[in-house]
Scaffold this motif. Structure first.
Motif, short mmCIF file in Angstrom:
data_model
loop_
_atom_site.label_atom_id
_atom_site.label_comp_id
_atom_site.label_asym_id
_atom_site.label_seq_id
_atom_site.Cartn_x
_atom_site.Cartn_y
_atom_site.Cartn_z
N ASP A 1 14.08 -17.41 21.45
CA ASP A 1 13.07 -17.35 22.49
C ASP A 1 11.69 -17.04 21.89
N GLU A 2 10.66 -17.17 22.71
CA GLU A 2 9.29 -17.04 22.23
C GLU A 2 9.01 -15.69 21.59
N ASP A 3 9.54 -14.62 22.19
CA ASP A 3 9.31 -13.29 21.64
C ASP A 3 9.96 -13.13 20.27
N ALA A 4 11.18 -13.66 20.13
CA ALA A 4 11.90 -13.57 18.86
C ALA A 4 11.19 -14.37 17.77
N VAL A 5 10.67 -15.54 18.14
CA VAL A 5 9.93 -16.37 17.17
C VAL A 5 8.69 -15.62 16.68
N GLU A 6 7.98 -14.97 17.61
CA GLU A 6 6.80 -14.20 17.22
C GLU A 6 7.19 -13.02 16.33
N THR A 7 8.32 -12.39 16.62
CA THR A 7 8.81 -11.29 15.78
C THR A 7 9.09 -11.77 14.36
N VAL A 8 9.70 -12.94 14.25
CA VAL A 8 9.98 -13.53 12.94
C VAL A 8 8.68 -13.82 12.20
N ARG A 9 7.71 -14.36 12.91
CA ARG A 9 6.43 -14.69 12.28
C ARG A 9 5.76 -13.44 11.68
N ILE A 10 5.69 -12.39 12.46
CA ILE A 10 5.04 -11.16 11.99
C ILE A 10 5.84 -10.52 10.86
N THR A 11 7.16 -10.50 11.01
CA THR A 11 8.00 -9.90 9.96
C THR A 11 7.86 -10.64 8.65
N GLY A 12 7.76 -11.97 8.72
CA GLY A 12 7.58 -12.76 7.50
C GLY A 12 6.33 -12.34 6.75
N LEU A 13 5.28 -12.01 7.49
CA LEU A 13 4.02 -11.60 6.87
C LEU A 13 4.09 -10.19 6.27
N LEU A 14 5.07 -9.40 6.73
CA LEU A 14 5.14 -8.00 6.32
C LEU A 14 6.41 -7.63 5.56
N HIS A 15 7.29 -8.59 5.31
CA HIS A 15 8.62 -8.22 4.81
C HIS A 15 8.59 -7.53 3.45
N ASP A 16 7.55 -7.76 2.65
CA ASP A 16 7.47 -7.12 1.33
C ASP A 16 6.47 -5.97 1.27
N ILE A 17 6.08 -5.45 2.42
CA ILE A 17 5.06 -4.39 2.44
C ILE A 17 5.52 -3.14 1.68
N GLY A 18 6.82 -2.96 1.59
CA GLY A 18 7.35 -1.80 0.87
C GLY A 18 7.07 -1.84 -0.62
N LYS A 19 6.63 -2.98 -1.14
CA LYS A 19 6.29 -3.07 -2.57
C LYS A 19 5.06 -2.23 -2.93
N MET A 20 4.39 -1.73 -1.89
CA MET A 20 3.28 -0.80 -2.14
C MET A 20 3.78 0.45 -2.85
N TYR A 21 5.08 0.75 -2.71
CA TYR A 21 5.67 1.94 -3.33
C TYR A 21 6.25 1.63 -4.71
N VAL A 22 6.21 0.38 -5.13
CA VAL A 22 6.78 -0.01 -6.43
C VAL A 22 5.66 -0.02 -7.47
N PRO A 23 5.90 0.57 -8.65
CA PRO A 23 4.88 0.58 -9.70
C PRO A 23 4.37 -0.82 -10.02
N THR A 24 3.07 -0.97 -10.14
CA THR A 24 2.45 -2.28 -10.37
C THR A 24 2.98 -2.94 -11.64
N GLU A 25 3.24 -2.13 -12.68
CA GLU A 25 3.70 -2.71 -13.94
C GLU A 25 5.04 -3.43 -13.80
N LEU A 26 5.84 -3.03 -12.81
CA LEU A 26 7.10 -3.73 -12.58
C LEU A 26 6.88 -5.02 -11.80
N LEU A 27 5.92 -4.99 -10.87
CA LEU A 27 5.64 -6.17 -10.05
C LEU A 27 5.08 -7.31 -10.89
N VAL A 28 4.33 -6.98 -11.94
CA VAL A 28 3.67 -8.02 -12.73
C VAL A 28 4.32 -8.19 -14.11
#
Length: 279
Positions: free
Chosen positions: A132-159
């Motif tokens: 449904d429309e609400d679930a599609v919008e939830t998926v859209r927003i989550t896709g944009l934020l799904h890796d936000i937790g990488k803010m807690y990962v040391p940069t040297e590991l990310l690169v």
């Protein structure tokens, strides 16, 4: 009011014709149920109108109708104001989500655009799966934020340009729970924080961080996980070149039903193989 027409009473000409046709239909069809529709005056005042037949004559004919109108102008204006407020809120939310997504990319430039591409693919999959429309919008927003937790990962590991050690990989894996902790206090309309928490879970329980299985994993998280894997494999990384779309699709197709949701895999493969979808 005796002898006056509805136009005399202020009903605009177009709506007068509509009202007249409704009343005529009531008489001709011996209709005794209430008939509701909207009218407006020449000055723009809007009404909700109800045509009522008090009773039928003995022969079943109609000789009298009541036309009851009540102003809905204030209601309509309130609805428009609410819609404008909602649109303003949605634009504000989109701005915040985009900003948060950009923060992750600043710390992990090698995956620039990853969350945006995952969001677009996952949203398309959700539509194909008839969410449904609400679930599609939830998926859209989550896709944009799904890796936000990488803010807690040391940069040297990310690169890091080489393959991660087992210990380093365990550190990377904290980003799912970290993302959940960042987002759980935000009052989204959908379970976005929980989806972020689950997007690395697998159908057979081999994922992380909670080893969830099949029915324990939200459908939105199943969609994100497939889109995430496909996009990651088809994009260049410092430690490996990009895979072809055949190689990426082979990964999810081989894991369909065990690692990845069968329906999500089928929809994703169909988009690339038969509908010309491109990242």
């Amino acid at each position: 009011m005796i002898g006056k027409t509805f136009i005399d009473l202020g009903i605009c000409n177009a709506d007068y014709k509509k009202l007249k046709s409704v009343i005529q239909w009531v008489f001709e069809n011996k209709h005794e149920k209430n008939t509701d529709f909207e009218l407006s005056t020449a000055t723009g005042i809007q009404y909700y109108n109800t045509i009522i037949v008090p009773e039928l004559n003995k022969d079943g004919s109609v000789s009298t109708v009541l036309s009851i109108s009540r102003s809905i102008t204030e209601t309509v204006l309130a609805q428009k104001a609410m819609a404008a407020s909602l649109e303003k809120y949605r634009k504000l939310l989109d701005g915040i989500v985009t900003a948060l997504s950009a923060v992750v990319e600043v710390r992990d430039p090698y995956t620039s655009g990853h969350q945006n591409r995952v969001s677009k693919l996952a949203t398309t999959m959700a539509i194909q799966l008839n969410l449904d429309e609400d679930a599609v919008e939830t998926v859209r927003i989550t896709g944009l934020l799904h890796d936000i937790g990488k803010m807690y990962v040391p940069t040297e590991l990310l690169v890091k340009p080489t393959k991660l050690s087992p210990l380093e990989y365990e550190i990377i894996k904290i980003h799912s729970e970290a993302g959940y902790n960042i987002l759980k206090s935000v009052d989204f309309t959908g379970p976005i924080a929980e989806i972020v928490y689950q997007h690395h879970e697998r159908m057979d329980g081999s994922g992380y961080p909670r080893k969830l299985k099949a029915g324990e994993i939200l459908i939105e998280a199943r969609i994100i996980s497939v889109a995430d894997v496909v996009e990651a494999m088809m994009s260049h990384r410092p430690y490996r070149p990009a895979k072809t779309f055949d190689e990426a699709l082979a990964e999810i197709e081989n894991g369909a039903g065990t690692l990845y949701d069968q329906d999500c895999v089928q929809v994703c493969s169909n988009l690339f193989r038969n509908k010309g979808y491109q990242l």
